[in-house]
Design a protein around this motif. Structure first.
Motif, mmCIF file in Angstrom:
data_model
loop_
_atom_site.group_PDB
_atom_site.id
_atom_site.type_symbol
_atom_site.label_atom_id
_atom_site.label_comp_id
_atom_site.label_asym_id
_atom_site.label_seq_id
_atom_site.Cartn_x
_atom_site.Cartn_y
_atom_site.Cartn_z
ATOM 1 N N TYR A 122 0.596 -1.428 0.140
ATOM 2 C CA TYR A 122 0.110 -0.172 -0.018
ATOM 3 C C TYR A 122 0.632 1.549 0.056
ATOM 4 C CZ TYR A 122 -3.265 -3.231 1.183
ATOM 5 O OH TYR A 122 -4.273 -4.606 1.506
ATOM 6 N N PRO A 123 0.924 2.111 -0.944
ATOM 7 C CA PRO A 123 1.690 3.402 -1.374
ATOM 8 C C PRO A 123 1.656 4.324 -0.482
ATOM 9 C CG PRO A 123 1.117 2.078 -3.471
ATOM 10 C CD PRO A 123 0.408 1.906 -2.622
ATOM 11 N N ALA A 124 0.712 4.273 0.368
ATOM 12 C CA ALA A 124 -0.232 5.553 1.638
ATOM 13 C C ALA A 124 0.416 5.363 2.274
ATOM 14 C CB ALA A 124 -1.807 5.156 1.864
ATOM 15 N N ILE A 125 1.129 4.132 2.635
ATOM 16 C CA ILE A 125 1.648 3.738 3.751
ATOM 17 C C ILE A 125 3.588 3.897 4.160
ATOM 18 C CG2 ILE A 125 2.495 2.003 6.127
ATOM 19 C CD1 ILE A 125 -0.268 0.533 5.417
ATOM 20 N N THR A 126 3.747 4.659 4.594
ATOM 21 C CA THR A 126 5.359 5.898 4.622
ATOM 22 C C THR A 126 5.736 5.021 6.461
ATOM 23 O OG1 THR A 126 5.487 6.848 3.050
ATOM 24 C CG2 THR A 126 7.310 6.566 4.533
ATOM 25 N N LEU A 127 7.057 4.418 6.381
ATOM 26 C CA LEU A 127 7.032 3.846 7.278
ATOM 27 C C LEU A 127 8.670 4.292 7.769
ATOM 28 C CD1 LEU A 127 7.983 -1.056 7.216
ATOM 29 C CD2 LEU A 127 5.945 1.162 8.357
ATOM 30 N N HIS A 128 9.205 4.759 8.645
ATOM 31 C CA HIS A 128 10.029 5.814 9.277
ATOM 32 C C HIS A 128 11.088 4.874 10.344
ATOM 33 C CE1 HIS A 128 8.188 9.175 6.947
ATOM 34 N NE2 HIS A 128 7.890 8.969 7.639
ATOM 35 N N GLU A 129 11.536 4.180 9.889
ATOM 36 C CA GLU A 129 12.318 4.298 10.966
ATOM 37 C C GLU A 129 13.606 4.751 11.700
ATOM 38 O OE1 GLU A 129 14.532 -0.397 9.826
ATOM 39 O OE2 GLU A 129 12.962 0.267 8.164
ATOM 40 N N SER A 130 14.104 5.908 11.003
ATOM 41 C CA SER A 130 15.758 6.725 11.937
ATOM 42 C C SER A 130 14.379 8.032 11.516
ATOM 43 C CB SER A 130 16.528 6.090 11.628
ATOM 44 O OG SER A 130 17.604 7.136 11.922
ATOM 45 N N THR A 131 14.590 8.663 12.093
ATOM 46 C CA THR A 131 13.821 10.402 12.643
ATOM 47 C C THR A 131 14.195 11.102 12.686
ATOM 48 O OG1 THR A 131 11.570 8.562 11.557
ATOM 49 C CG2 THR A 131 11.301 11.128 12.254
ATOM 50 N N PRO A 132 15.706 12.120 12.585
ATOM 51 C CA PRO A 132 16.592 12.940 13.327
ATOM 52 C C PRO A 132 15.093 14.331 13.107
ATOM 53 C CG PRO A 132 17.517 12.073 11.412
ATOM 54 C CD PRO A 132 16.127 11.647 11.122
ATOM 55 N N ASP A 133 14.453 14.345 12.458
ATOM 56 C CA ASP A 133 13.342 15.497 12.300
ATOM 57 C C ASP A 133 11.734 14.684 13.374
ATOM 58 O OD1 ASP A 133 12.437 18.121 12.521
ATOM 59 O OD2 ASP A 133 12.193 18.080 9.990
ATOM 60 N N MET A 134 11.959 14.324 13.901
ATOM 61 C CA MET A 134 10.856 14.138 14.081
ATOM 62 C C MET A 134 9.091 15.372 14.656
ATOM 63 S SD MET A 134 8.663 11.116 15.192
ATOM 64 C CE MET A 134 10.529 9.802 15.247
ATOM 65 N N ALA A 135 10.310 16.362 14.876
ATOM 66 C CA ALA A 135 9.082 16.993 15.619
ATOM 67 C C ALA A 135 8.261 17.789 13.677
ATOM 68 C CB ALA A 135 9.686 18.988 15.802
ATOM 69 N N GLY A 136 9.479 17.906 12.667
ATOM 70 C CA GLY A 136 8.899 18.648 11.230
ATOM 71 C C GLY A 136 7.776 17.214 11.449
ATOM 72 N N LEU A 137 8.108 15.955 10.839
ATOM 73 C CA LEU A 137 7.073 15.101 10.574
ATOM 74 C C LEU A 137 5.967 15.210 11.123
ATOM 75 C CD1 LEU A 137 6.579 12.375 9.023
ATOM 76 C CD2 LEU A 137 8.473 11.152 10.969
ATOM 77 N N MET A 138 5.833 15.512 12.674
ATOM 78 C CA MET A 138 4.526 15.566 12.880
ATOM 79 C C MET A 138 3.780 16.578 12.606
ATOM 80 S SD MET A 138 5.370 14.530 16.948
ATOM 81 C CE MET A 138 6.412 12.902 17.832
ATOM 82 N N LYS A 139 4.466 17.615 12.292
ATOM 83 C CA LYS A 139 3.487 19.171 12.321
ATOM 84 C C LYS A 139 3.213 18.453 10.228
ATOM 85 C CE LYS A 139 5.075 23.939 10.758
ATOM 86 N NZ LYS A 139 6.443 24.640 10.508
ATOM 87 N N SER A 140 3.591 17.925 9.898
ATOM 88 C CA SER A 140 3.329 17.522 8.113
ATOM 89 C C SER A 140 1.625 16.961 8.611
ATOM 90 C CB SER A 140 4.340 16.944 7.782
ATOM 91 O OG SER A 140 4.599 16.110 7.623
ATOM 92 N N CYS A 141 1.851 16.127 9.804
ATOM 93 C CA CYS A 141 0.578 15.504 9.558
ATOM 94 C C CYS A 141 -0.317 16.052 10.250
ATOM 95 C CB CYS A 141 1.054 13.954 10.648
ATOM 96 S SG CYS A 141 2.629 12.678 10.188
ATOM 97 N N ASP A 142 -1.724 15.607 10.469
ATOM 98 C CA ASP A 142 -3.194 15.699 10.349
ATOM 99 C C ASP A 142 -4.134 16.027 11.618
ATOM 100 O OD1 ASP A 142 -2.868 17.561 8.069
ATOM 101 O OD2 ASP A 142 -3.828 16.283 6.550
ATOM 102 N N PHE A 143 -3.680 14.675 11.608
ATOM 103 C CA PHE A 143 -3.634 13.969 13.449
ATOM 104 C C PHE A 143 -3.020 12.772 13.536
ATOM 105 C CE2 PHE A 143 -7.448 11.066 11.459
ATOM 106 C CZ PHE A 143 -7.319 11.152 11.179
ATOM 107 N N ALA A 144 -2.659 12.275 15.106
ATOM 108 C CA ALA A 144 -2.205 11.329 15.537
ATOM 109 C C ALA A 144 -2.681 10.390 15.989
ATOM 110 C CB ALA A 144 -1.004 11.946 16.090
ATOM 111 N N VAL A 145 -1.791 8.636 16.021
ATOM 112 C CA VAL A 145 -2.832 7.504 17.209
ATOM 113 C C VAL A 145 -1.166 7.149 17.932
ATOM 114 C CG1 VAL A 145 -3.317 5.504 17.667
ATOM 115 C CG2 VAL A 145 -4.269 7.191 15.404
ATOM 116 N N THR A 146 -0.929 7.035 19.003
ATOM 117 C CA THR A 146 0.305 6.688 19.711
ATOM 118 C C THR A 146 -0.331 6.566 21.352
ATOM 119 O OG1 THR A 146 2.279 8.232 20.745
ATOM 120 C CG2 THR A 146 0.515 9.382 20.703
#
Length: 360
Positions: free
Chosen positions: A241-265
């Motif tokens: 499913y191309p809609a899924i992107t995995l991140h195994e190492s994310t130095p700019d976690m804040a930037g990634l979170m900012k780009s998302c519209d909601f979250a599950v954690t």
């Protein structure tokens, strides 16, 4: 030479990564303020994890391994006594759920017996007893009044030790949500990440009946301690499913979170990070120490609590239903975002580091 700070913390597949991660954040602030920081680790597993997380952050920390059992901290004492007497650290910060009253008593006796000026600190979120330390940190939202008698108390969500990248972020809540952030923290023993992805993209559930939801992109954080076979399973889903992107190492976690519209954690440091950014979030618990504090977040209106993974087999469906409802409800997501950012300002690690240096 700068002040000498020792930090006791461990991490592995059993206790996950949270203790080491938050202590690394405090350590980085201490180093930036001129202190000498060294981690005191029980075993090679913790040392390997510290190295892995350090590589992700592109910053290295000094550490020594005691070659003891992480769940039996009294094994540390014989080695620690000689170390403390010889090297005279200015501050000893402790972060472990396995520390009991006898451990603190012995550490205080060592300091007194050797006429040292070493100060002690503890990061707490379990409220086991009134810890006999000079400084206590607890960044829960709701903390029992007068529980701690330590002379220095850093209490409340403003002291959540987050990385520098989470300070002062501007976050926009768009009319139609298009991108989700999905995390379980450093480990996912219940494989909820995989279950959620399958519910959205494979199972014959509500999502299959909503074309817009199927166009959703999903950014998935692969924790440092995810099992190898489980990571392989997630990679197979992402390939399908191309809609899924995995991140195994994310130095700019804040930037990634900012780009998302909601979250599950899960409840943990990631929740505080999402709140600092302002991402509307649904949270679940999967450990005893997470339950009450995520309920407090829910009560504040900053997040939605889905329940405890260990007790509720409908959590996956409940989370997906929340996501469906949130897609076009900008006002709902905006209220959550605003309340979350008021709770957590992202500057907690610096506040802790400065408080430590002020008392030594």
């Amino acid at each position: 030479m700068g002040k000498k700070i020792w930090i006791k913390a461990n991490g592995n597949g059993i206790i996950a990564t949270g203790h080491i991660r938050r202590c690394m954040t405090i350590a980085q602030e201490l180093k930036s303020l001129g202190a000498e920081v060294e981690f005191v680790l029980s075993d090679e597993d913790s040392a390997n994890l510290l190295q892995t997380l350090s590589d992700e952050e592109d910053i290295q920390y000094d550490a020594r391994i005691l070659h003891t059992v992480f769940s039996e901290p009294m094994q540390d004492i014989e080695i620690l006594e000689e170390m403390i007497a010889d090297e005279k650290p200015d501050f000893y910060l402790m972060d472990s759920y396995f520390l009991k009253e006898d451990y603190f008593d012995v550490i205080n006796d060592i300091i007194k017996k050797n006429n040292l000026s070493t100060k002690t600190g503890f990061i707490d979120d379990l409220y086991k007893f009134d810890y006999p330390v000079d400084l206590v940190v607890n960044y829960d939202i709701e903390i029992p009044k007068d529980f701690y008698s330590a002379p220095h108390k850093l209490l409340g969500a403003k002291y959540a030790p987050l990385r520098k990248q989470f300070e002062g972020i501007d976050y926009d809540v768009i009319p139609i949500a298009k991108r989700a952030f999905l995390s379980a923290g450093g480990t996912d023993p219940y494989h909820i990440v995989g279950s959620l992805l399958k519910e959205v993209y494979e199972n014959d559930g509500p999502c299959r009946k909503i074309p817009d939801f199927m166009l959703f992109t999903c950014d998935v954080i692969v924790g440092a301690l995810f099992e190898e076979d489980y990571v392989k399973e997630l990679k197979e889903l992402a390939a399908k499913y191309p809609a899924i992107t995995l991140h195994e190492s994310t130095p700019d976690m804040a930037g990634l979170m900012k780009s998302c519209d909601f979250a599950v954690t899960a409840g943990g440091t990631t929740l505080y990070e999402l709140c600092a950014v302002g991402v509307p979030t649904v949270v679940y618990s999967m450990a005893d120490n997470q339950v009450e504090f995520v309920k407090a977040f829910d009560k504040s209106g900053a997040v939605k609590y889905a329940g405890d993974l260990r007790e509720d087999d409908r959590i996956v469906q409940r989370i997906v239903a929340w996501g469906i409802a949130a897609i076009d409800n900008q006002e709902f997501r905006k209220k959550m975002s605003d309340k979350a950012r008021k709770l957590v300002d992202g500057g907690g690690a610096n506040k802790i580091a400065r408080a430590i240096l002020e008392i030594i």
